[in-house]
Design a protein around this motif. Structure first.
Motif, PDB file in Angstrom:
ATOM      1  N   UNK A  73      16.781 -66.849 -25.669  1.00 28.61           N
ATOM      2  CA  UNK A  73      16.570 -66.012 -24.608  1.00 28.61           C
ATOM      3  C   UNK A  73      15.268 -65.050 -24.864  1.00 28.61           C
ATOM      4  N   UNK A  74      14.992 -64.568 -25.731  1.00 30.34           N
ATOM      5  CA  UNK A  74      13.814 -63.550 -25.977  1.00 30.34           C
ATOM      6  C   UNK A  74      12.609 -64.258 -25.897  1.00 30.34           C
ATOM      7  N   UNK A  75      12.653 -65.676 -26.821  1.00 29.95           N
ATOM      8  CA  UNK A  75      11.425 -66.550 -26.865  1.00 29.95           C
ATOM      9  C   UNK A  75      11.075 -66.923 -25.487  1.00 29.95           C
ATOM     10  N   UNK A 118      17.367 -69.649 -19.697  1.00 34.34           N
ATOM     11  CA  UNK A 118      16.723 -68.526 -19.300  1.00 34.34           C
ATOM     12  C   UNK A 118      15.418 -68.724 -18.525  1.00 34.34           C
ATOM     13  N   UNK A 119      14.646 -69.576 -18.722  1.00 30.33           N
ATOM     14  CA  UNK A 119      13.498 -69.616 -18.117  1.00 30.33           C
ATOM     15  C   UNK A 119      13.586 -70.094 -16.501  1.00 30.33           C
ATOM     16  N   UNK A 120      14.837 -70.510 -16.205  1.00 29.93           N
ATOM     17  CA  UNK A 120      15.251 -70.682 -14.887  1.00 29.93           C
ATOM     18  C   UNK A 120      15.701 -69.603 -14.135  1.00 29.93           C
ATOM     19  N   UNK A 174       7.318 -66.796 -21.073  1.00 30.67           N
ATOM     20  CA  UNK A 174       6.932 -66.584 -19.540  1.00 30.67           C
ATOM     21  C   UNK A 174       6.116 -65.363 -19.270  1.00 30.67           C
ATOM     22  N   UNK A 175       6.146 -64.386 -20.014  1.00 29.85           N
ATOM     23  CA  UNK A 175       5.293 -63.320 -19.843  1.00 29.85           C
ATOM     24  C   UNK A 175       3.998 -63.558 -20.102  1.00 29.85           C
ATOM     25  N   UNK A 176       3.656 -64.375 -21.338  1.00 27.59           N
ATOM     26  CA  UNK A 176       2.265 -64.897 -21.803  1.00 27.59           C
ATOM     27  C   UNK A 176       2.038 -65.835 -20.549  1.00 27.59           C
ATOM     28  N   UNK A 214       4.982 -69.262 -13.765  1.00 26.36           N
ATOM     29  CA  UNK A 214       4.115 -69.716 -12.931  1.00 26.36           C
ATOM     30  C   UNK A 214       4.415 -71.367 -12.352  1.00 26.36           C
ATOM     31  N   UNK A 215       4.388 -72.082 -13.513  1.00 28.66           N
ATOM     32  CA  UNK A 215       4.777 -73.494 -13.101  1.00 28.66           C
ATOM     33  C   UNK A 215       5.663 -73.735 -14.045  1.00 28.66           C
ATOM     34  N   UNK A 216       5.648 -75.140 -14.303  1.00 26.53           N
ATOM     35  CA  UNK A 216       6.945 -75.683 -15.257  1.00 26.53           C
ATOM     36  C   UNK A 216       6.348 -75.845 -16.574  1.00 26.53           C
TER      37      UNK A 216
END
Length: 257
Positions: A84-86, A141-143, A91-93, A150-152
């Motif tokens: 989940x952290x990864x 987590x990405x969802x 997502x942040x980067x 920003x995108x997939x």
């Protein structure tokens, strides 16, 4: 057939960060498609000592430094970070970069890195099983992150285990990365197609990626016939030689013309 893409892996080893930064800038200026770092804690090669920097921190810096090129870690070791952290890091980067991140991940293989950084070093089968368990968590987590990517963000999986890893690739990867070549590569591609068929997935939805070197006009065409479209060239410090990357970019431009 997918167009040819060129990845450049700038290994963050045996160099000052200023040299790493210059190499990253030049790779983007040359027109490579993806700029990769890696997820090791010590230099690779015969001499396993020397200057070294952490991959995800570098990727965040590159996200600010660059403006066009896609970015990724080739590849993150699943065991080094909570899944989940990864996902949150990626997502942040992705937001820092304006939507240019490829999520590279694998099971890891360097025993010294695991042990010196306080991680258990399980068997290869257990490491692949851990990756298989982590990927649904990463996807979930990405969802649910706010804001979302920003995108997939494509998921790139590296590894070639024929009984377990390629099944994980068939289920989760947008890109499969391998060092395999020759008949070994042909066999693995056939197995990947078979595993995709078993779960009802079109294998053409997975981009094929290989590490390459040498003369692209000799090395590239046989790989293209096998459906490879992402060709990754590595360069290492202290002095980053980009000549091979230049040649592969020139070959790409001929192929895509």
């Amino acid at each position: 057939m997918r167009p040819v893409r060129i990845g450049a892996q700038v290994a963050p080893q045996r160099a000052e960060y200023a040299a790493i930064r210059r190499a990253a800038a030049e790779v983007e200026d040359l027109g490579a498609d993806i700029l990769f770092t890696w997820d090791h804690f010590f230099p690779l090669g015969k001499v396993a000592e020397g200057k070294h920097f952490e991959g995800w921190t570098i990727l965040a810096a590159w996200a600010e430094q660059t403006s066009r090129i896609d970015l990724g870690v080739l590849v993150s070791c699943n065991a080094y970070r909570n899944p989940d952290l990864l996902a949150d890091m990626a997502r942040t980067v992705d937001h820092i970069s304006g939507g240019r991140v490829v999520v590279g991940i694998g099971a890891g293989f360097k025993e010294r890195e695991f042990l010196e950084y306080g991680y258990e070093f399980p068997s290869p089968g257990r490491r692949v099983a851990g990756l298989a368990e982590a990927l649904p968590r990463i996807e979930k987590r990405l969802a649910t992150l706010n804001p979302p990517p920003i995108g997939r963000m494509p998921i790139l999986i590296a590894g070639g285990g024929e009984q377990k890893m390629l099944r994980v690739v068939a289920r989760h990867a947008d890109i499969w990365n391998t060092f395999a070549e020759g008949e070994d590569l042909v066999r693995k591609l056939g197995l990947l197609d078979r595993y995709c068929a078993e779960i009802g997935r079109d294998p053409s939805t997975i981009e094929r990626s290989v590490h390459v070197g040498g003369d692209p006009w000799q090395v590239g065409p046989p790989l293209r016939e096998l459906g490879v479209s992402l060709f990754t060239v590595s360069t290492s410090g202290p002095d980053y030689d980009l000549d091979t990357i230049r040649r592969w970019i020139a070959w790409r431009d001929e192929q895509n013309a």
